[in-house]
Design an enzyme around this catalytic site. Structure first.
Site, mmCIF file in Angstrom:
data_model
loop_
_atom_site.group_PDB
_atom_site.id
_atom_site.type_symbol
_atom_site.label_atom_id
_atom_site.label_comp_id
_atom_site.label_asym_id
_atom_site.label_seq_id
_atom_site.Cartn_x
_atom_site.Cartn_y
_atom_site.Cartn_z
ATOM 1 C CB CYS A 77 -1.015 -0.016 1.082
ATOM 2 S SG CYS A 77 -2.022 1.409 1.316
ATOM 3 C CB CYS A 81 -1.701 3.859 8.142
ATOM 4 S SG CYS A 81 -2.873 4.444 6.685
ATOM 5 C CB CYS A 84 -1.173 -0.154 8.279
ATOM 6 S SG CYS A 84 -1.736 -1.393 7.250
ATOM 7 C CB CYS A 122 -15.666 -7.540 5.777
ATOM 8 S SG CYS A 122 -16.732 -7.150 6.940
ATOM 9 C CB CYS A 155 -18.670 -4.906 4.420
ATOM 10 S SG CYS A 155 -17.684 -3.419 4.996
ATOM 11 C CB CYS A 215 -18.712 0.308 8.098
ATOM 12 S SG CYS A 215 -17.649 -0.415 9.223
ATOM 13 N NE ARG A 287 -20.107 -3.623 11.567
ATOM 14 C CZ ARG A 287 -21.044 -4.498 11.616
ATOM 15 N NH1 ARG A 287 -20.865 -5.814 12.232
ATOM 16 N NH2 ARG A 287 -22.317 -4.405 10.627
#
Length: 377
Positions: A77, A81, A84, A122, A155, A215, A287
């Site tokens: 990616c 972040c 991550c 998801c 999702c 979400c 959640r």
């Protein structure tokens, strides 16, 4: 006056005005940040009691939705972040980039999840966005169609979306789109620099405009303070519509990331976050997401008492551990809790009758006929 009644009245009188106001007019999108702070500052046991009361106004307290998350594209990616391991910026992690998976493994994973009681499936791809990924996006649209055809909520989390991409996902049958704000607007630049807070809000707007359920939640343990947790709930709670679901993640520090040495978040902070979010967003599904495997069973029950009513279960949650289906179903059974059926079942919307779940032993399961059909697919 009876002593018990006197204590009850004294307790009610001690509640902050914002909490009492929430009880009288529970669904609001005009929260002031100071009001959310007042809710947060309520003594914890009182806050949990009030949140539990609000929860029962809008949800069956015995129901917990089981959700399963599959990583359909790992690593590589372009975002930075700090939490991550899938970021290409963090060279010291063990996470290796892999291509987008094919359709068949997704179908098999969704079948397994549904057979184990999950009603939402998801799919996450480690991308900044979908630009230049036409063939990959078409494959994801096929994944959405297949999973939705099983009668499951479906999702995805794919990074930033344009309005047109959101409309295509909607037309394919997408139920919800996950795009977390992560933390407060003020603390956000300390966590991510490659995507702005407003970029995230723009994606949420595109999702909402396309008619897809939003979400959006956050991560606790990024080094933020209580005012940042309040800021996150305030930002999400003043969206034009409250999100359909609000994931509460706790950081799982991963070696090689800038946050590998962050201190764990105390459970009482997690419970306070859930309870505050429940009062601010009474209809939203909260959640209990990443990091749940580090909580004891009793701590998880406290989170459910405070208003959480969904968990992620299965083999893995993206790149972090996850509690398994059997363990989770046994835990819920011990406390008198049951799986939440898919909203698709409740609405009877575009669902083949053979895939509608039934209750058996306090759980939402497929009929034997449906299992035979799925196994033959």
């Amino acid at each position: 006056m009876l002593p018990t009644l006197r204590r009850q009245l004294a307790s009610a009188a001690a509640l902050p005005r914002a909490v009492s106001r929430a009880s009288n007019n529970p669904v609001r999108s005009n929260w002031l940040r100071g009001e959310v702070q007042q809710v947060w500052d309520t003594p914890l046991m009182e806050l949990v009691f009030k949140a539990a009361s609000v929860h029962r106004m809008f949800h069956d307290p015995e129901r917990i939705q089981l959700c399963t998350l599959m990583n359909i594209k790992t690593g590589g990616c372009l975002e930075d972040c700090s939490y991550c391991s899938q970021s290409s910026k963090h060279k010291g992690t063990l996470t290796k980039a892999t291509p987008l998976v094919q359709l068949d493994p997704v179908i098999q994973a969704a079948r397994e999840a549904k057979a184990n009681g999950s009603t939402r499936f998801c799919m996450g791809a480690a991308w900044r966005g979908l630009e230049g990924r036409k063939r990959g996006f078409e494959r994801i649209l096929d994944m959405v169609r297949e999973v939705r055809g099983m009668g499951m909520e479906v999702c995805t989390t794919l990074g930033m979306l344009t309005p047109d991409q959101a409309r295509q996902l909607k037309n394919a049958g997408l139920s919800a789109y996950n795009h977390n704000l992560d933390t407060s607007r003020e603390y956000y630049p300390s966590v991510i620099t490659t995507r702005s807070y407003d970029d995230r809000l723009a994606t949420l707007q595109a999702v909402r405009d396309a008619g897809i359920k939003v979400c959006s939640g956050g991560i606790l343990g990024l080094g933020e303070k209580d005012e940042d947790r309040v800021g996150l709930i305030w930002e999400v709670g003043r969206l034009p519509e409250h999100p359909e679901s609000f994931p509460v993640n706790t950081l799982v520090p991963i070696p090689g990331t800038p946050m590998e040495n962050n201190e764990p978040v105390p459970v009482h902070t997690v419970v306070r976050t859930i309870a505050t979010a429940r009062i601010v967003m009474p209809k939203t599904i909260i959640r209990l997401a990443a990091g749940r495997h580090t909580f004891t069973e009793t701590e998880q029950m406290m989170a459910f008492m405070a208003g959480a009513n969904a968990i992620f279960t299965g083999e893995k949650m993206l790149t972090t551990p996850c509690s398994g289906w059997d363990d989770d179903k046994a835990m819920l059974s011990r406390w008198g809790l049951r799986g939440l059926r898919s909203f698709e079942d409740a609405e009877g919307n575009k669902v083949d009758e053979k895939f509608v779940q039934v209750e058996q032993g306090g759980e939402a399961v497929l009929t034997p006929e449906a299992m035979k059909t799925i196994e033959a697919l």
